[in-house]
Every structure is written in C-alpha cells, then in structure tokens.
Scaffold this motif. Structure first.
Motif, PDB file in Angstrom:
ATOM      1  N   GLY A   1       0.752  -1.360  -0.155  1.00 20.87           N
ATOM      2  CA  GLY A   1       0.007  -0.066   0.010  1.00 20.87           C
ATOM      3  C   GLY A   1       1.023   1.358  -0.065  1.00 20.87           C
ATOM      4  N   ILE A   2       0.355   2.434   0.717  1.00 18.20           N
ATOM      5  CA  ILE A   2       1.156   3.752   0.889  1.00 18.20           C
ATOM      6  C   ILE A   2       1.756   4.082   2.174  1.00 18.20           C
ATOM      7  CG2 ILE A   2       0.035   4.358  -1.216  1.00 18.20           C
ATOM      8  CD1 ILE A   2      -1.807   5.875   0.513  1.00 18.20           C
ATOM      9  N   PHE A   3       2.616   4.682   2.238  1.00 17.45           N
ATOM     10  CA  PHE A   3       3.294   5.222   3.454  1.00 17.45           C
ATOM     11  C   PHE A   3       3.630   6.604   3.423  1.00 17.45           C
ATOM     12  CE2 PHE A   3       4.154   0.448   3.322  1.00 17.45           C
ATOM     13  CZ  PHE A   3       4.275   0.221   4.492  1.00 17.45           C
ATOM     14  N   GLU A   4       3.803   6.959   4.737  1.00 15.10           N
ATOM     15  CA  GLU A   4       4.351   8.583   4.715  1.00 15.10           C
ATOM     16  C   GLU A   4       5.640   8.495   5.009  1.00 15.10           C
ATOM     17  OE1 GLU A   4       2.085  10.515   7.711  1.00 15.10           O
ATOM     18  OE2 GLU A   4       0.393  10.900   6.371  1.00 15.10           O
ATOM     19  N   ALA A   5       6.538   9.394   4.604  1.00 18.07           N
ATOM     20  CA  ALA A   5       7.945   9.072   4.845  1.00 18.07           C
ATOM     21  C   ALA A   5       8.452   9.841   6.087  1.00 18.07           C
ATOM     22  CB  ALA A   5       8.550  10.281   3.700  1.00 18.07           C
ATOM     23  N   GLY A   6       7.331  10.622   6.778  1.00 17.67           N
ATOM     24  CA  GLY A   6       7.698  10.978   8.189  1.00 17.67           C
ATOM     25  C   GLY A   6       7.951  12.417   8.452  1.00 17.67           C
ATOM     26  N   PRO A   7       7.501  13.207   9.364  1.00 11.54           N
ATOM     27  CA  PRO A   7       7.626  14.731   9.414  1.00 11.54           C
ATOM     28  C   PRO A   7       8.895  15.417   9.592  1.00 11.54           C
ATOM     29  CG  PRO A   7       7.049  13.881  11.376  1.00 11.54           C
ATOM     30  CD  PRO A   7       7.004  12.687  10.746  1.00 11.54           C
ATOM     31  N   SER A   8      10.094  14.490   9.516  1.00 11.93           N
ATOM     32  CA  SER A   8      11.173  14.948  10.173  1.00 11.93           C
ATOM     33  C   SER A   8      12.597  14.135   9.989  1.00 11.93           C
ATOM     34  CB  SER A   8      11.370  15.642  11.626  1.00 11.93           C
ATOM     35  OG  SER A   8      11.153  14.491  12.455  1.00 11.93           O
ATOM     36  N   GLN A   9      13.766  14.492   9.948  1.00 15.93           N
ATOM     37  CA  GLN A   9      14.881  13.719   9.658  1.00 15.93           C
ATOM     38  C   GLN A   9      14.859  12.588  10.796  1.00 15.93           C
ATOM     39  OE1 GLN A   9      16.734  15.010   7.208  1.00 15.93           O
ATOM     40  NE2 GLN A   9      18.411  13.552   7.143  1.00 15.93           N
ATOM     41  N   ASN A  10      15.210  11.418  10.446  1.00 14.18           N
ATOM     42  CA  ASN A  10      15.471  10.460  11.340  1.00 14.18           C
ATOM     43  C   ASN A  10      14.211   9.705  11.784  1.00 14.18           C
ATOM     44  OD1 ASN A  10      18.288  10.623  11.374  1.00 14.18           O
ATOM     45  ND2 ASN A  10      18.089  12.276  12.882  1.00 14.18           N
ATOM     46  N   SER A  11      13.287  10.134  11.348  1.00 11.42           N
ATOM     47  CA  SER A  11      12.050   9.610  11.794  1.00 11.42           C
ATOM     48  C   SER A  11      11.637   8.286  10.841  1.00 11.42           C
ATOM     49  CB  SER A  11      10.727  10.462  11.397  1.00 11.42           C
ATOM     50  OG  SER A  11      10.622  10.705  10.315  1.00 11.42           O
ATOM     51  N   ASN A  12      10.603   7.263  11.133  1.00 11.20           N
ATOM     52  CA  ASN A  12      10.219   6.000  10.352  1.00 11.20           C
ATOM     53  C   ASN A  12       9.231   6.247   9.685  1.00 11.20           C
ATOM     54  OD1 ASN A  12      12.475   4.702  11.620  1.00 11.20           O
ATOM     55  ND2 ASN A  12      11.413   4.272  13.392  1.00 11.20           N
ATOM     56  N   PHE A  13       9.191   5.456   8.776  1.00  9.55           N
ATOM     57  CA  PHE A  13       7.744   5.333   7.751  1.00  9.55           C
ATOM     58  C   PHE A  13       6.721   5.166   8.766  1.00  9.55           C
ATOM     59  CE2 PHE A  13       9.922   3.379   3.744  1.00  9.55           C
ATOM     60  CZ  PHE A  13      10.812   4.611   3.580  1.00  9.55           C
ATOM     61  N   SER A  14       5.569   5.849   8.261  1.00 13.87           N
ATOM     62  CA  SER A  14       4.324   5.515   8.802  1.00 13.87           C
ATOM     63  C   SER A  14       3.303   5.023   7.825  1.00 13.87           C
ATOM     64  CB  SER A  14       3.592   6.869   9.314  1.00 13.87           C
ATOM     65  OG  SER A  14       2.325   6.788   9.761  1.00 13.87           O
ATOM     66  N   SER A  15       2.805   3.937   8.411  1.00  7.44           N
ATOM     67  CA  SER A  15       1.961   3.229   7.322  1.00  7.44           C
ATOM     68  C   SER A  15       0.489   3.866   7.353  1.00  7.44           C
ATOM     69  CB  SER A  15       1.546   1.643   7.967  1.00  7.44           C
ATOM     70  OG  SER A  15       0.597   1.006   6.879  1.00  7.44           O
ATOM     71  N   VAL A  16      -0.144   4.284   6.104  1.00 10.93           N
ATOM     72  CA  VAL A  16      -1.317   5.123   5.873  1.00 10.93           C
ATOM     73  C   VAL A  16      -2.223   4.129   5.546  1.00 10.93           C
ATOM     74  CG1 VAL A  16      -2.170   6.831   4.469  1.00 10.93           C
ATOM     75  CG2 VAL A  16       0.338   7.010   5.330  1.00 10.93           C
ATOM     76  N   ALA A  17      -2.137   3.135   4.460  1.00 12.48           N
ATOM     77  CA  ALA A  17      -3.322   2.520   4.053  1.00 12.48           C
ATOM     78  C   ALA A  17      -2.863   1.490   3.182  1.00 12.48           C
ATOM     79  CB  ALA A  17      -4.303   3.436   3.408  1.00 12.48           C
ATOM     80  N   ASN A  18      -3.701   0.496   3.039  1.00 13.27           N
ATOM     81  CA  ASN A  18      -3.444  -0.689   1.937  1.00 13.27           C
ATOM     82  C   ASN A  18      -4.828  -0.966   1.423  1.00 13.27           C
ATOM     83  OD1 ASN A  18      -2.460  -2.593   0.530  1.00 13.27           O
ATOM     84  ND2 ASN A  18      -1.446  -3.749   1.922  1.00 13.27           N
TER      85      ASN A  18
END
Length: 426
Positions: free
Chosen positions: A314-331
C-alpha cells in the motif's frame, strides 16, 4: 531505432466521451470525470512474430503527452509515443519511435524554446551485447535523450543520444538544479545502484553517489524549496527511495547550482527515514513511487505528506522530520503509483487490476469536515470490452497515474494501453 509517424500507423488512438460520477459518503456534490481517449498498446516486431508492449511511464509537456513502453516477454525492447491534446478532451496520435534493444521505465522532458524542441529523457536498460559499453560497473542501465520538434510535431531521430550508467537498470529521472538526476538499481534489493548527475547535453555522467543507494526505485524533488532561476543560481532538494534487502529507505540531498561556474555541489546523500520495524514485501510489478501530497497538518517545512507507493504494502508517509520512520497509511491493494490533485485535495491511488481509489486529503478534508485524511471517497475503473466497446481491452493493470494541466489524467495500464480522462469542473 525504428521510426513511425502519423501517416504510417493507424488505429493508435480511440476517441471516447464516457462520463461517470463518484458519489462520496459525505453527501457533498459528486465528483465527475470523462474518459476522452484510449491509446492502444504498441505492437512490437520480434523474431517470432509480434509482442504487445507494456505502457510504463507518462510525462506531459504543454499540450504533448509522452508515453514510454517496454517488453514484458522479451528481455529488451521499447518505444516512445507522442500524443497531442488539441482542444477540450481531444487527443491525436502524433509520432512513435521504437528501440529494439532497449527497455524504458521512466521519462522526463524540458522545453528548449531557442530550438523549438522538447528534450525528452528516457531511462531504462539496454542489451549489453548490442551496446558493448565498457563503463565500469555498467550492467545495462542507460539514459537516452531524443528531441521532439513541437513545431512540426515529430521526433527528430538524428538528435538521439545515449549514456551508459553503472547498474543494471535506470529506474527514475528528475530535473533539478539545472541538471538531471538518475537513480539505478537491480530490482532485487542488492547493493548495485546509485544516484547520478548528468547535464542536459548528455556529454557525461558528471557525478555520482554509488555508496548510499542499494536498489534504487524512485526520485522526487521537494517543490516547497526548489528555486529555479534560468541564467542564475538554482537550488533543489532531491529525495530518493531505495531498498536494501527488504528494508525501504528515504534519503535526501540538497543541491546548489552555481551559474558562474556551471557546477553543482552534489556529493553524498543523507539518511532521512526508513521502514524500520515494518515488514514490507517485494514490490508488486516493477516499481515504486514517490508523490508530494501536502496534507492536513503538514507545514511548509515538513515532509509528512511525502507519500511512498510500496506495491503490495500500500502507501506510507515518509515522516515529518529527519531520522523518523515510515508511517503506514493505508493498504487498499497493490499500489504502484499515486498522484495528488492539490486544488481538489484528492490523492489518486493506482490499485492494479482494481482501478483507481480516490482518497481524501488537503483541501477536500477542509471542505468536508466529516471526512478523515485518507478516507476512500470512491473508486473508478477504466472501461473494457465487457462494458460494451469491443475496441477496448478485456483487462488492465494500472502502473502509473499522471495528472497534468490541472485536471487532465492519464493512466498507464501495462499491456492494456493508456487511458486519457478529465476531471470535470465542479
């Protein structure tokens, strides 16, 4: 190359005028779309007869839409076609060039008003037994430029140039800081890729980062920070998507172009975020995608709406700032491509054989308070022969969505061809 033009090929484009509605759950006015044209898939001559090519990438430049195609049965073979948008919802097939020993996966273009050409750049891979390139670490990856004469609407074959790159295949290309940047990879997650800088004249592979990228997948430029000043210094921030084994990673690089020296400060990529702790499978099909979709809560300096299309995950967000992890959005099913309509606040999600999901984002959520971010507003599928038009394909598999000139959409549906449609005014 084998060159065809508008007089050599017939039946390349079927005009359509099919309107459909998407009724959202909020009770607001439905979204209206119209299919305007269908481009039949390219049929490619092979030793054993013919092969139907797969539509892989779309790029629009003013009123011309460029589509690249590649073989799926043979090891190599590709083509590029030009379709012209002439009036509201009207498309015309203009020209086509075949490349018997090269496959192309992405395309970009820029306008050179002094020559009257669109400079079209295609990236992919070429048969090494044909090219005989001796570049170190080259395993097939190439970038090809061919110019399109937009005055006479035809490709200019003598303009064609090609550069070999280290790596198996070139998978994406973007223009930034007065140069082009190309990412390469091998499709299996190994350390065989890199990010490379070339000039528009294709004179050389100028710079490269071979250490930061393993299996390169996609590129995108941050539109919020890019400074494009023709004849002056320019700045760009480029984000990369690559895979190391089963881990997906986002990296970034800030690039400054000095007009007086005609040089950039391109060096090494910096880690941005990863899929740390998230199990992500092998990409469905042959691609991933990055889309800048500025959403609710995302300030001008944040990248929490940099969307990753990750195939079967599905799709992920890259994260709001440096060194953050992907956030699963939806599949909602295998996603190979997304596209964002900023004016309407809509995110289009290419769902393979199940059509296109339309998701709520940005301004749409603001205008419809009962709608949440990434809610599915509706779904639409390209018409097929089963819907009553015998000239259309039986099946489709959407690989790429392209949004251009505010409300025009093109769908690359693999060996089912390309659909052109339009979001109608509210």
């Amino acid at each position: 190359m084998n060159h065809y033009n508008i007089g050599d090929l017939s039946g390349q484009l079927i005009n359509m005028n099919d309107t459909f509605l998407i009724n959202n759950k909020t009770g607001s006015a439905p979204l209206s779309y119209t299919y305007r044209a269908y481009a039949e898939p390219v049929t490619f001559p092979t030793m054993g007869g013919t092969e139907t090519l797969s539509a892989s990438a779309i790029f629009s430049m003013n009123d011309v839409v460029f589509v690249t195609w590649h073989t799926t049965q043979s090891d190599f073979g590709g083509a590029i076609c030009a379709y012209k948008q002439s009036g509201i919802g009207r498309y015309t097939f203009m020209d086509r060039v075949d490349f018997p020993d090269a496959s192309y996966y992405e395309v970009s273009a820029s306008e050179n008003s002094s020559t009257g050409y669109y400079e079209v750049f295609m990236v992919g891979q070429r048969d090494q037994s044909s090219s005989n390139y001796l570049l170190a670490d080259h395993a097939g990856a190439v970038v090809t430029r061919i110019d399109y004469d937009y005055i006479n609407d035809e490709f200019w074959e003598p303009s064609a140039k090609e550069l070999p790159l280290p790596g198996v295949a070139a998978n994406d290309i973007v223009a930034a800081a007065a140069h082009y940047y190309i990412i390469t990879g091998n499709g299996i997650g190994n350390a065989d890729g890199g990010l490379y800088q070339i000039d528009r004249n294709m004179s050389a592979v100028e710079k490269g980062d071979l250490l930061s990228i393993d299996d390169g997948i996609a590129l995108i430029v941050n539109p919020l920070t890019q400074s494009v000043n023709p004849g002056a210094n320019s700045y760009a921030e480029v984000f990369t998507l690559d895979r190391s084994g089963s881990e997906y990673r986002i990296k970034s690089i800030a690039i400054n172009y000095d007009y007086t020296t005609d040089q950039t400060n391109f060096t090494a990529l910096q880690p941005y975020s990863t899929s740390n702790g998230i199990t992500m499978g092998t990409n469905d099909g042959e691609r991933g995608d990055l889309t800048w979709a500025q959403g609710i809560g995302a300030g001008a300096s944040k990248t929490d709406s940099l969307i990753i299309a990750a195939g079967i995950d599905g799709i992920f967000e890259a994260g709001p700032s440096q060194n953050s992890n992907f956030s699963s959005v939806a599949n909602f099913g295998p996603c190979l491509s997304t596209e964002f309509d900023a004016g309407s606040g809509l995110l289009y999600y290419a769902d393979g054989a199940d059509g296109v999901k339309v998701l709520a984002m940005g301004q749409y959520v603001v205008n419809n308070p009962t709608t949440n971010l990434y809610d599915v507003i509706g779904n639409f599928v390209p018409p097929t022969s089963a819907s009553g038009n015998p000239n259309l394909p039986n099946t489709f598999y959407i690989k790429e969505i392209s949004l251009y000139r505010s409300r025009n959409i093109a769908l690359a549906t693999g060996d089912a061809g390309v659909y052109f449609l339009q979001k109608n005014r509210d």
